[in-house]
Structure formats: C-alpha cells, structure tokens
Scaffold this active site. Structure first.
Site, PDB file in Angstrom:
ATOM      1  N   ASP A 269     -40.761 -10.382  65.949  1.00  0.00           N
ATOM      2  CA  ASP A 269     -40.666 -11.830  65.782  1.00  0.00           C
ATOM      3  C   ASP A 269     -39.245 -12.251  66.130  1.00  0.00           C
ATOM      4  O   ASP A 269     -38.603 -11.636  66.968  1.00  0.00           O
ATOM      5  CB  ASP A 269     -41.066 -12.234  64.362  1.00  0.00           C
ATOM      6  CG  ASP A 269     -41.744 -13.596  64.316  1.00  0.00           C
ATOM      7  OD1 ASP A 269     -41.067 -14.581  64.672  1.00  0.00           O
ATOM      8  OD2 ASP A 269     -42.914 -13.686  63.927  1.00  0.00           O
TER       9      ASP A 269
ATOM     10  N   ASN B 230     -37.659 -15.094  74.012  1.00  0.00           N
ATOM     11  CA  ASN B 230     -37.227 -16.488  74.132  1.00  0.00           C
ATOM     12  C   ASN B 230     -35.835 -16.598  73.532  1.00  0.00           C
ATOM     13  O   ASN B 230     -35.700 -16.829  72.325  1.00  0.00           O
ATOM     14  CB  ASN B 230     -38.177 -17.442  73.395  1.00  0.00           C
ATOM     15  CG  ASN B 230     -39.600 -17.369  73.914  1.00  0.00           C
ATOM     16  OD1 ASN B 230     -40.495 -16.941  73.207  1.00  0.00           O
ATOM     17  ND2 ASN B 230     -39.790 -17.771  75.146  1.00  0.00           N
TER      18      ASN B 230
ATOM     19  N   GLY C  76     -37.899  -8.925  70.815  1.00  0.00           N
ATOM     20  CA  GLY C  76     -37.790  -9.996  69.831  1.00  0.00           C
ATOM     21  C   GLY C  76     -37.776 -11.343  70.511  1.00  0.00           C
ATOM     22  O   GLY C  76     -37.659 -11.449  71.732  1.00  0.00           O
ATOM     23  N   HIS C  77     -37.878 -12.397  69.705  1.00  0.00           N
ATOM     24  CA  HIS C  77     -37.997 -13.762  70.224  1.00  0.00           C
ATOM     25  C   HIS C  77     -36.662 -14.483  70.321  1.00  0.00           C
ATOM     26  O   HIS C  77     -36.636 -15.684  70.531  1.00  0.00           O
ATOM     27  CB  HIS C  77     -38.939 -14.579  69.331  1.00  0.00           C
ATOM     28  CG  HIS C  77     -40.330 -14.045  69.277  1.00  0.00           C
ATOM     29  ND1 HIS C  77     -41.304 -14.597  68.476  1.00  0.00           N
ATOM     30  CD2 HIS C  77     -40.924 -13.002  69.911  1.00  0.00           C
ATOM     31  CE1 HIS C  77     -42.440 -13.900  68.616  1.00  0.00           C
ATOM     32  NE2 HIS C  77     -42.228 -12.938  69.478  1.00  0.00           N
ATOM     33  N   GLY C  78     -35.560 -13.799  70.083  1.00  0.00           N
ATOM     34  CA  GLY C  78     -34.262 -14.451  70.190  1.00  0.00           C
ATOM     35  C   GLY C  78     -33.865 -15.141  68.912  1.00  0.00           C
ATOM     36  O   GLY C  78     -34.198 -14.707  67.807  1.00  0.00           O
TER      37      GLY C  78
END
Length: 361
Positions: free
Chosen positions: A219, A271, A241-243
């Site tokens: 996440d 992201n 991961g999503h940043g």
C-alpha cells in the site's frame, strides 16, 4: 615517592569528580530477568510489561533491553506518564506476533506506546506474521481488520531508529497525535500485494521527520492523514508501494487540514505523489457528507525517480472544491525508461518536467 603520592592523589581527585558529577549509566532492564524466553513459542508479553513498568517508574534514564532471539509477544500497551523522559527500547532480537491472525486481528494495535515522552526504539525486528490475514482478505471471507505493528499515540519527543518491520497485518508504523518524532534508518518489508499495509502513517501530528529509510509494501509507503503539519521526508526509497499519499481529506466535518509536507528521493513507486480529496460524486447518495476541504498552494519541486506504473502523479479532487495552485516544478519521473504521466481530476496549476505537461494541470 613524592611523585607517586601525587599521582595517586590526582587519580583519586578525578574519580571523585566523576562520582560527584551525577553522570551515570542508564538503568537497564533485561527482559530475560523478568521471564522472557527466546524461541518464538513462549509468551513473553508480561516480561516486557514488567521491564517497562520499572523503566517508566524510574526517576533516572532507563533502558528496556531485548537480547538476540525470537520472543513471542501478544498485543501490549506501554503507557505514560513516566517519571523520566529518557527511556530506550534497545532491541537486538525479534519480537514475533502470534501466527494465528485472529489473536491480534481485532485489537487494532500490536505494540502501542501511549502518552509517553522521550521514548526511543533502537534496532530490532518486528515480525507481524500477517500473511495469513492477507490471504483471508484476498479470499473475500469475513476477516478482522488487523493490527498495526507499532503505534505511538499522543506522545512527544520520540525516536525510532534502525528498526525493521516485517509482514504487518495492517499498518507497519502509526504516528497519531504526536509532536517531535524522528524516524531514521527504518526498513519496512511486506509483499507488493499485501492489503492495507501502509509503511508509515502520520496523522494529527506535528514535527515528524522520516530519514534514510527503505519501505516496500502493498500500500502507501507513507500515508498522511488529517491534522498533519511540518512533515519532512528525506532520502526514502519506496518500492514496491504506492508512494506518498495525502488523504483522503474532507471525510469528516470540521476536519483539520494538512500543511508543510516536504519529501524527496523515491524509487520503484506505483504512484509517487497522490493527493486524495474525499468526496462523493453524487451528493444525493451521501447524506450528511461535508466535502468542503479545499486543497491549494501545493508545490512538488525537484523530484526525480522511477514509477512502477505509467501514471506517476495523481490528483483526485472534488468538482465542488477543486484543487488550486498546484505546482510541479522540475518533476522528472520515468516508467520503463520513458517519461511517466500524470492524472488530474478537477485540479489546476502548472507543471514542468513531463513530456506532456498539458495532460495534467
């Protein structure tokens, strides 16, 4: 003879000065002395509680020491107020959560510090053993939400240094309602498809610094909730991961905003930058929802790195209260050796660094 006597007297004087200076080694409470047993099968929770109780009750600086080995620990809360503001949790071993996810699954937190001042956690490994819960969630069965591995709530002057968090059931580290927190050299590791396993979540906190850390999870690497200000993130490697995600914002009425978030250096991120403004597309279906949070005057500057997806930057804002004055300056993110793209909904501002800046802002 006279010279020898002078040397002895000088040495005695030095020892007297040090003895009377008040400088002393911190008291150390080894959890083995209070019943903890390595091996990963004996419940050592009460041994940690006993060591904490003594350290917290000491008027002098104190250390809770966890030696090498695997120590099984159930959910535990370490509460202040303590009699001193210099307690160190020094971990050379591994704290292991119960393998059965149901033991912790509904508790919310595995290890929680609450109302403490001047607590430092140095080294060690937290093994959340969350894979069983992840499997349950992916199956669609009725599963508990899971437990955050390490939490600090309503605390101040906190240091987390050199800690490794593995396979948390839910979030790895949560900082909630805290001031002056330093996270340095932390490693977070979980599968790229592990659900809801944010690396570090910060909310309602001020003066939080995250440095020199490596986060790989399923996440957000760092998620930023309402009420956060003066958050500094530097030299953080993120992936998978999503940043870094800010929001969702505006879900609750009278919700505090987010201010002064600074970050740099990320790699292999799905992201890298997300601002998520909570809103309901059809307000008739959302009775009582107040989606009035405005996001404005946000600058992303001098950000270089790679993205794990084609869309590296995403702004998802409310049509009623659009995001304003968003600036992307010298943002150069790549996806598979090509410039990454940005996605904007109800946002305006300026962008530089992308191959197609007109596609966003």
């Amino acid at each position: 003879m006279g010279q020898t006597t002078s040397c002895v007297l000088f040495l005695a004087f030095v020892l007297l000065v040090f003895a009377s200076s008040g400088v002393a080694d911190p008291l150390t409470y080894n959890v083995l002395n209070y019943g903890a047993k390595p091996g990963g099968s004996f419940d050592s929770t009460q041994a940690l509680v006993a060591a904490w109780t003594l350290a917290c009750g000491s008027v002098k600086p104190a250390t809770v020491y966890v030696p090498p080995g695997r120590f099984l620990v159930r959910n535990v809360v370490f509460r202040g107020q303590c009699k001193n503001n210099a307690i160190v949790f020094s971990i050379d071993g591994t704290l292991v959560a119960p393998l059965d996810y149901k033991v912790l699954g509904s508790t919310g937190n595995w290890i929680l510090f609450e109302h403490v001042n001047g607590v430092s956690v140095y080294g060690g490994i937290l093994d959340g053993q969350g894979t069983g819960l992840w499997t349950c969630k992916r199956s669609g069965k009725g599963c508990p939400s899971g437990a955050t591995s390490l939490g600090f709530s309503n605390s101040k002057n906190i240091v987390i240094r050199g800690l490794t968090s593995l396979d948390s059931q839910l979030y790895h580290i949560v900082i909630d309602g805290c001031t002056n927190v330093k996270v340095d050299g932390v490693r977070v590791s979980a599968s790229g498809n592990s659900p809801n396993t944010d690396g570090i979540h910060v909310q309602s906190s001020s003066g939080v610094t995250i440095l020199n850390s490596r986060i790989g999870t399923g996440d957000d690497c760092v998620s930023v909730g309402p009420g956060t200000d003066n958050l500094w993130i530097e030299n953080m490697a993120c992936g998978p991961g999503h940043g870094i995600s800010i929001g969702s914002l505006g879900k609750e009425a009278e919700e505090p905003g987010v201010q002064n978030v600074t970050h740099a250096i990320m790699i292999d991120v799905e992201n890298p930058m997300v601002i998520d403004q909570y809103y309901c597309p059809d307000e008739k279906n959302c009775p009582g929802l107040v989606s009035g949070v405005e996001i404005s005057d946000v600058t992303y500057q001098d950000i270089h790195g790679t993205s794990a997806t084609e869309v590296a930057v995403k702004f998802d804002c409310s049509p009623r209260y659009p995001c304003r004055d968003i600036k992307l300056e010298d943002v150069k993110l790549s996806y598979r050796n090509k410039p990454a793209e940005a996605s904007c909904s109800n946002a305006d501002g300026t962008a530089s660094g992308f191959i197609q800046p007109s596609s966003c802002l």
